[in-house]
Motif scaffolding. Structure first.
Motif, mmCIF file in Angstrom:
data_model
loop_
_atom_site.group_PDB
_atom_site.id
_atom_site.type_symbol
_atom_site.label_atom_id
_atom_site.label_comp_id
_atom_site.label_asym_id
_atom_site.label_seq_id
_atom_site.Cartn_x
_atom_site.Cartn_y
_atom_site.Cartn_z
ATOM 1 N N ASP A 116 38.581 68.379 -29.364
ATOM 2 C CA ASP A 116 39.362 67.206 -29.789
ATOM 3 C C ASP A 116 39.244 67.028 -31.302
ATOM 4 O O ASP A 116 38.158 67.136 -31.869
ATOM 5 C CB ASP A 116 38.824 65.951 -29.084
ATOM 6 C CG ASP A 116 39.577 64.720 -29.529
ATOM 7 O OD1 ASP A 116 40.749 64.584 -29.161
ATOM 8 O OD2 ASP A 116 39.004 63.919 -30.289
ATOM 9 N N ASN A 209 44.477 54.153 -37.051
ATOM 10 C CA ASN A 209 45.270 54.800 -38.086
ATOM 11 C C ASN A 209 46.279 53.796 -38.656
ATOM 12 O O ASN A 209 47.390 53.631 -38.135
ATOM 13 C CB ASN A 209 46.022 56.008 -37.519
ATOM 14 C CG ASN A 209 46.838 56.723 -38.585
ATOM 15 O OD1 ASN A 209 47.033 56.167 -39.687
ATOM 16 N ND2 ASN A 209 47.312 57.914 -38.279
ATOM 17 N N TYR A 242 37.970 55.515 -40.141
ATOM 18 C CA TYR A 242 38.817 56.310 -39.235
ATOM 19 C C TYR A 242 38.697 57.780 -39.603
ATOM 20 O O TYR A 242 39.159 58.201 -40.650
ATOM 21 C CB TYR A 242 40.274 55.862 -39.346
ATOM 22 C CG TYR A 242 41.175 56.423 -38.264
ATOM 23 C CD1 TYR A 242 42.148 57.373 -38.565
ATOM 24 C CD2 TYR A 242 41.039 56.020 -36.940
ATOM 25 C CE1 TYR A 242 42.974 57.895 -37.577
ATOM 26 C CE2 TYR A 242 41.874 56.531 -35.948
ATOM 27 C CZ TYR A 242 42.834 57.461 -36.273
ATOM 28 O OH TYR A 242 43.649 57.982 -35.291
ATOM 29 N N LEU A 246 38.452 61.345 -32.336
ATOM 30 C CA LEU A 246 38.029 60.300 -31.386
ATOM 31 C C LEU A 246 36.534 60.365 -31.108
ATOM 32 O O LEU A 246 35.829 59.353 -31.162
ATOM 33 C CB LEU A 246 38.818 60.460 -30.089
ATOM 34 C CG LEU A 246 38.285 59.731 -28.851
ATOM 35 C CD1 LEU A 246 38.315 58.219 -29.041
ATOM 36 C CD2 LEU A 246 39.101 60.115 -27.611
ATOM 37 N N TYR A 260 37.430 51.359 -31.449
ATOM 38 C CA TYR A 260 38.426 52.388 -31.774
ATOM 39 C C TYR A 260 39.702 52.013 -31.034
ATOM 40 O O TYR A 260 39.667 51.694 -29.828
ATOM 41 C CB TYR A 260 37.934 53.756 -31.302
ATOM 42 C CG TYR A 260 38.971 54.863 -31.357
ATOM 43 C CD1 TYR A 260 39.926 55.006 -30.346
ATOM 44 C CD2 TYR A 260 39.016 55.742 -32.423
ATOM 45 C CE1 TYR A 260 40.881 56.000 -30.406
ATOM 46 C CE2 TYR A 260 39.968 56.757 -32.486
ATOM 47 C CZ TYR A 260 40.899 56.869 -31.465
ATOM 48 O OH TYR A 260 41.853 57.876 -31.523
ATOM 49 N N TYR A 262 43.718 53.314 -30.368
ATOM 50 C CA TYR A 262 44.941 54.098 -30.557
ATOM 51 C C TYR A 262 46.001 53.454 -29.670
ATOM 52 O O TYR A 262 46.071 53.728 -28.474
ATOM 53 C CB TYR A 262 44.784 55.579 -30.245
ATOM 54 C CG TYR A 262 45.782 56.393 -31.038
ATOM 55 C CD1 TYR A 262 47.154 56.295 -30.784
ATOM 56 C CD2 TYR A 262 45.374 57.186 -32.096
ATOM 57 C CE1 TYR A 262 48.080 56.977 -31.555
ATOM 58 C CE2 TYR A 262 46.297 57.874 -32.887
ATOM 59 C CZ TYR A 262 47.649 57.745 -32.606
ATOM 60 O OH TYR A 262 48.566 58.426 -33.386
ATOM 61 N N LYS A 272 48.721 57.888 -27.841
ATOM 62 C CA LYS A 272 48.623 59.339 -28.068
ATOM 63 C C LYS A 272 47.593 59.995 -27.170
ATOM 64 O O LYS A 272 47.778 61.133 -26.737
ATOM 65 C CB LYS A 272 48.251 59.601 -29.529
ATOM 66 C CG LYS A 272 48.057 61.081 -29.852
ATOM 67 C CD LYS A 272 47.624 61.299 -31.283
ATOM 68 C CE LYS A 272 47.482 62.785 -31.597
ATOM 69 N NZ LYS A 272 46.896 63.008 -32.943
ATOM 70 N N LEU A 273 46.520 59.283 -26.870
ATOM 71 C CA LEU A 273 45.414 59.918 -26.154
ATOM 72 C C LEU A 273 45.745 60.078 -24.676
ATOM 73 O O LEU A 273 46.516 59.289 -24.102
ATOM 74 C CB LEU A 273 44.143 59.103 -26.355
ATOM 75 C CG LEU A 273 43.735 59.030 -27.831
ATOM 76 C CD1 LEU A 273 42.625 58.036 -28.041
ATOM 77 C CD2 LEU A 273 43.323 60.406 -28.356
HETATM 78 P P1 P6P Z 1 46.364 60.449 -35.682
HETATM 79 C C1 P6P Z 1 42.933 64.094 -32.446
HETATM 80 O O1 P6P Z 1 44.191 64.774 -32.405
HETATM 81 C C2 P6P Z 1 43.109 62.799 -31.669
HETATM 82 O O2 P6P Z 1 43.430 63.094 -30.342
HETATM 83 C C3 P6P Z 1 41.854 61.945 -31.755
HETATM 84 O O3 P6P Z 1 40.697 62.691 -31.756
HETATM 85 C C4 P6P Z 1 42.050 61.192 -33.050
HETATM 86 O O4 P6P Z 1 41.379 59.945 -33.082
HETATM 87 C C5 P6P Z 1 43.564 60.982 -33.071
HETATM 88 O O5 P6P Z 1 44.136 62.035 -32.279
HETATM 89 C C6 P6P Z 1 44.144 61.092 -34.479
HETATM 90 O O6 P6P Z 1 45.535 60.878 -34.371
HETATM 91 O O7 P6P Z 1 47.756 60.181 -35.153
HETATM 92 O O8 P6P Z 1 45.726 59.210 -36.232
HETATM 93 O O9 P6P Z 1 46.276 61.624 -36.621
#
Ligand code: P6P
Length: 335
Positions: A116, A209, A242, A246, A260, A262, A272-273
């Motif tokens: 990851d 982010n 950040y 993850l 945290y 997302y 996204k996750l």
């Molecule tokens: P972004 C890495 O691809 C991940 O799955 C997580 O580990 C990380 O926190 C996140 O996506 C980062 O995504 O959109 O902020 O670049």
């Protein structure tokens, strides 16, 4: 000093009916962590590790060479075990059936995000491996089915992560607390360094982010403003940290307290996750350490999966911080 192997054997003795299958799987994951640690730490020294592999995974994301190396390492280590019936991964379009006599009669399945945050590899920033373990629900003697992988997170028997940071640590739970093991390369051993992790109920760090701010739901925008307001009584403003990984952000929050997030955003309407091999394993760890994990409204571990690679908004970390963020999400649900 207690090694991971000694710890696993000691804990197994607490379960008189245990046959050692889960212990064996955890030992295989220990080996996988060592191999990935080795490959990450020599990445800049050979041409076959850094950079993109030139293809995309089922998510349409470009795969790093090390994504594929980590995935294949994990898959082959588990195929060598007699107690694993199947495997699912961020890097595999479909779940893998270990369709041998042994596999058909094995009782466990494993899901993983083998590397990851892998886009950080080329710039020498921390990355991680995440894993989730279930007992199969389909009958023994037959190949595993999708149903075995579509279990809610509250059915996990174990989960954990490896964080390849300033040191490499393996952190896992089997449902009776969380323990952390630091890798000593001179010994080739993971040694118990963080016994019975407890995540602080509150904290002063938020991880999100903020480049996506304009696309966030109103509740997230209101929570970010809350984090940034002056308030000595609640030790605000908080610090924004950040890493883009993850596992690394989560690990820091486990130790220091923090949240945290997302969230869903127009870029990622469902976040996204992925629920099965990121949200669920990290949520199991968070709750076992006294924290919380939700999609902004519901407990992550209670979500019934419908697709192998489905995404989920993730609010995870210190209990009081996740509850406060949920208050804003509920208050501004229709804003
Ligand atoms: P972004 C890495 O691809 C991940 O799955 C997580 O580990 C990380 O926190 C996140 O996506 C980062 O995504 O959109 O902020 O670049």
């Amino acid at each position: 000093m207690k090694t991971l192997d000694a710890f696993i054997i000691e804990k197994q003795a607490e379960y008189p009916n245990a046959k050692g299958a889960l212990s064996g799987i955890l030992s295989s994951i220990r080996l996988v962590a060592k191999v990935i640690h080795r490959d990450i730490n020599r990445a800049g020294l050979t041409n076959d590790i850094l950079g993109y592999a030139g293809n995309q995974n089922v998510q349409g994301e470009s795969q790093m060479k090390l994504d594929i190396i980590a995935n294949d390492t994990f898959k082959h280590a588990l195929m060598a075990r007699e107690d694993v019936a199947g495997f699912a991964s961020e890097e595999e379009d479909e779940f893998i059936i270990f369709d041998t006599e042994r596999g058909r009669n094995a009782r466990y399945i494993i899901l993983t995000d083998p590397l990851d945050g892998s886009s950080n590899i080329d710039v020498n920033v921390s990355v991680g491996t995440i894993f989730s373990i279930y007992r199969r629900v389909s009958p023994l003697g037959s190949p595993v089915t999708l149903e075995d992988f579509m279990q809610p997170g509250n059915k996990q028997v174990a989960s954990g992560y490896v964080v390849y940071g300033s040191s490499t640590m393996l952190v896992y739970t089997t449902g009776n607390g969380v323990n952390g093991f630091t890798y000593d390369p001179t010994l080739g051993e993971f040694c118990l360094s963080h016994e019975n992790f407890q995540m602080p109920h509150n904290g002063k760090i938020y991880s999100i982010n903020e480049g996506q701010y304009l696309k966030f739901p109103m509740g997230v925008k209101k929570y970010i403003k809350y984090c940034q307001e002056e308030d000595a009584a609640t030790q605000r403003p908080y610090a924004s940290r950040y890493i883009g990984s993850l596992v690394s952000d989560f690990h820091r929050n486990m130790l220091k307290g923090g949240i945290y997030i997302y969230p869903s955003a127009t870029t990622y309407p469902n976040g996204k996750l992925r629920l099965l091999y990121e949200g669920n394993p990290m949520a199991f760890l968070a709750e076992q350490a006294g924290g919380l994990a939700s999609d902004g409204y519901r407990r992550i571990l209670d979500i019934q999966p419908t697709e192998l690679h489905q995404r989920v908004p993730l609010f995870i970390g210190s209990k009081d911080m996740v509850e406060k963020a949920q208050e804003f999400m509920t208050e501004y649900k229709d804003a």
